[in-house]
Design an enzyme around this catalytic site. Structure first.
Site, PDB file in Angstrom:
ATOM      1  N   GLU A  16      -1.811  84.089  11.091  1.00 13.07           N
ATOM      2  CA  GLU A  16      -0.341  84.694  10.654  1.00 13.07           C
ATOM      3  C   GLU A  16      -0.365  84.576   9.161  1.00 13.07           C
ATOM      4  O   GLU A  16       0.887  83.660   9.093  1.00 13.07           O
ATOM      5  CB  GLU A  16       0.965  84.057  11.736  1.00 13.07           C
ATOM      6  CG  GLU A  16       0.301  84.885  13.589  1.00 13.07           C
ATOM      7  CD  GLU A  16       1.411  85.079  14.492  1.00 13.07           C
ATOM      8  OE1 GLU A  16       3.071  83.682  13.517  1.00 13.07           O
ATOM      9  OE2 GLU A  16       1.216  84.832  15.277  1.00 13.07           O
TER      10      GLU A  16
ATOM     11  N   GLU B 289      -2.748  86.429  20.571  1.00 14.54           N
ATOM     12  CA  GLU B 289      -1.356  86.055  20.793  1.00 14.54           C
ATOM     13  C   GLU B 289      -0.399  86.782  21.739  1.00 14.54           C
ATOM     14  O   GLU B 289      -0.003  87.438  21.249  1.00 14.54           O
ATOM     15  CB  GLU B 289      -1.094  84.853  19.918  1.00 14.54           C
ATOM     16  CG  GLU B 289      -1.703  83.230  19.382  1.00 14.54           C
ATOM     17  CD  GLU B 289      -0.159  83.061  18.795  1.00 14.54           C
ATOM     18  OE1 GLU B 289       0.761  83.023  18.083  1.00 14.54           O
ATOM     19  OE2 GLU B 289      -0.899  82.341  16.761  1.00 14.54           O
TER      20      GLU B 289
HETATM   21  C1  FCB Z   1       3.379  82.126  16.735  1.00 18.51           C
HETATM   22  C2  FCB Z   1       2.350  81.191  16.116  1.00 18.51           C
HETATM   23  C3  FCB Z   1       1.787  80.073  17.322  1.00 18.51           C
HETATM   24  C4  FCB Z   1       2.996  79.607  17.890  1.00 18.51           C
HETATM   25  C5  FCB Z   1       3.822  80.801  18.944  1.00 18.51           C
HETATM   26  C6  FCB Z   1       5.379  80.486  19.606  1.00 18.51           C
HETATM   27  O1  FCB Z   1       3.651  82.826  15.945  1.00 18.51           O
HETATM   28  O2  FCB Z   1       1.230  81.562  15.524  1.00 18.51           O
HETATM   29  O3  FCB Z   1       1.241  78.544  16.715  1.00 18.51           O
HETATM   30  O4  FCB Z   1       4.080  78.933  17.828  1.00 18.51           O
HETATM   31  O5  FCB Z   1       4.260  81.921  17.523  1.00 18.51           O
END
Ligand code: FCB
Length: 495
Positions: A180, A386
């Site tokens: 990210e 994620e």
């Molecule tokens: C993302 C991050 C991760 C975590 C999630 C909830 O943006 O990459 O580390 O904090 O959100």
């Protein structure tokens, strides 16, 4: 009359279980600063997150990652948990300042040894390591030298990538450069809600470019150093941007956010260069002369897969000058915007169900994102690197945690992934965020994303109901129709 209309009402409902393609990868994800702890052990030096968390007022109730969930010492137990859950892969990140304490030069042997032990433990358990080089924890020394707004940081990053490839390349095949970068650049240097907490839109744009450049140089370094060339990717929090209304003004707002949220990465990484409209949108701030000849070519390296992180869509509208501007983009409170060049854009949260982060639950955003990205880059396999949710978990008298909302969230999002695959998206895996409850950045330990509950006093780990549910999905490769779509009533709090 259709067939379904003629079906007798008493007929058994057709099975709605959804089978994922064979070989679909099931995993969980964490990040070094969020779980490792052992902040001052074995030669590790502070990263920008250590400095930020130790600065009063930056993180909820002064929480820090000093101890976190002590994964540095408890990694064997954590790998055992993953093994018991039957997971295929573990996405973790390396703490740069643990393996290269000054951000340059020689490695810290003990730091590297930790990751070797972790990887060996995973491989012995039959779990594939998926290593992220950078999940936001720049060595403080490099920030002191200017940080990501400076070109030299991209060069240091490539050296660090080469160093790690040399140390772990014989046992890790799947690598991600950055996690990210939007957050690193725009929350770190723009709105200041993340480390290093700077609030300068020009520095944020410079940081974005040098993160892109660091990615490209690191991919080159990894390709050269890894025996098999590796399976290389980047993980982006692509924003599923939706205009609030169909008006031209709101569509224009969506275009701007798509430019500075998504195409700022996808352009140079996958399409040969930055989009012209991004330059035009930000012309008032910078002429982008920090982009040197050859940079865009250096960034545009071939990738083997793309990591997509998704939590909630981004709903935008345009505000007229002087109008009150909703700023609910879900990225924390700051007087400074994380969106350079988009001052006239307002952010809205969809009505309806929300997680404990206040983020609306909308799996259709994940479906739309995966199908759109896969259609645009048909040769690039996608992995959901994620997805997950924080809820106010309640520990029962016997220590168990029933978390039906989290099960419902993951079920609904996996359904969206399944539908995207059925409609042609090339999605190869899913990493649940997160394996464990952990340090949720500026929210400290107040937000729990884990499938496994962690008691922050004793650091004891207890799989939640969602962990057992997810293990079933991973074991069968099938999404049961029985997963509750609507949250069941939560148990009364035990006092
Ligand atoms: C993302 C991050 C991760 C975590 C999630 C909830 O943006 O990459 O580390 O904090 O959100």
């Amino acid at each position: 009359m259709t067939a379904s209309e003629t079906r007798p009402l008493t007929a058994a409902a057709p099975s709605r279980a959804r089978k994922f393609p064979s070989g679909f990868m099931w995993g969980t994800a964490t990040a070094a600063y969020q779980v490792e702890g052992a902040a001052c052990v074995d030669g590790r030096t502070p990263s920008i997150w250590d400095t930020f968390a130790h600065t009063p007022g930056k993180v909820f109730e002064g929480h820090t990652g000093d101890v976190a969930v002590d994964h540095y010492r408890r990694y064997r137990e954590d790998v055992r948990l993953m093994s018991e859950l039957g997971l295929d892969s573990y996405r973790f990140s390396v703490s740069w300042s643990r393996v290269q304490p000054t951000g340059r030069g020689p490695a810290a042997q003990k730091g590297l040894d930790f990751y070797r032990r972790l990887v060996d433990e995973l491989l012995t358990a039959g779990i594939e390591p998926a290593l992220t080089l950078y999940h936001w924890d720049l060595p403080q020394e490099l920030e002191d030298a200017g940080g990501w707004p400076e070109r030299a940081t991209a060069e240091r990053f490539a050296e660090y990538a080469a160093l790690l490839a040399g140390a772990l390349g014989d046992r890790v095949e799947r690598w991600t450069t950055l996690n990210e970068p939007w957050c690193s650049a725009f929350l770190g240097y723009g709105s200041g809600v993340h480390a290093p907490g700077r609030t300068d839109p020009v520095a944020a744009l410079r940081a974005a470019h040098h993160l892109n450049l660091g990615h490209g140089l690191a991919v080159q370094a990894l390709r050269a150093a890894l025996p098999s060339g590796g399976r290389l990717a980047v993980s982006l929090n692509l924003h599923e941007v939706r205009p609030l209304t169909a008006s031209d003004a709101d569509r224009e707002a969506a275009r701007r956010i798509d430019a500075v949220g998504n195409r700022i990465w996808l352009g140079p990484m996958l399409e040969g260069g930055y989009p012209e409209d991004l330059f035009a949108d930000t012309a008032r701030l910078t002429d982008w002369s920090f982009v040197q000849d050859g940079d865009e070519a250096a960034i545009g390296q071939r990738l083997d897969w793309l990591g997509v992180n998704y939590y909630t869509p981004t709903v935008v509208s345009e505000v007229a000058a002087g109008e009150a501007k909703p700023q609910e983009d879900g990225h924390g409170d700051s007087a400074y915007s994380p969106w350079p060049g988009a001052d006239d854009v307002a952010f809205h949260r969809a009505p309806g169900e929300r997680t404990a982060m206040g983020w609306p639950v909308d799996p259709s955003g994940l479906y739309d994102l995966l199908t759109r990205v896969s259609a645009r880059y048909p040769d690039l396999p996608l992995v959901v690197s994620e997805n997950g949710a924080a809820y106010e978990d309640v520990v029962g008298p016997d220590g168990s945690v029933e978390d039906p909302e989290r099960i419902a969230y993951v079920h609904a999002h996996l359904k969206a992934v399944h539908r995207a695959i059925a409609d042609g998206a090339d999605v190869r895996g899913y990493f649940l965020w997160s394996l464990l409850d952990n340090f949720e950045w500026a929210y400290g330990y107040a937000k729990r994303f884990g499938a496994v509950h962690v008691d922050y006093e004793t650091l004891e780990r207890t799989p939640k109901a969602s962990a057992r549910w997810y293990a079933g999905v991973a074991r069968t490769g099938e999404l049961p129709s029985a997963g509750r779509e609507k949250p069941a009533r939560r148990p009364r709090e035990i006092r």
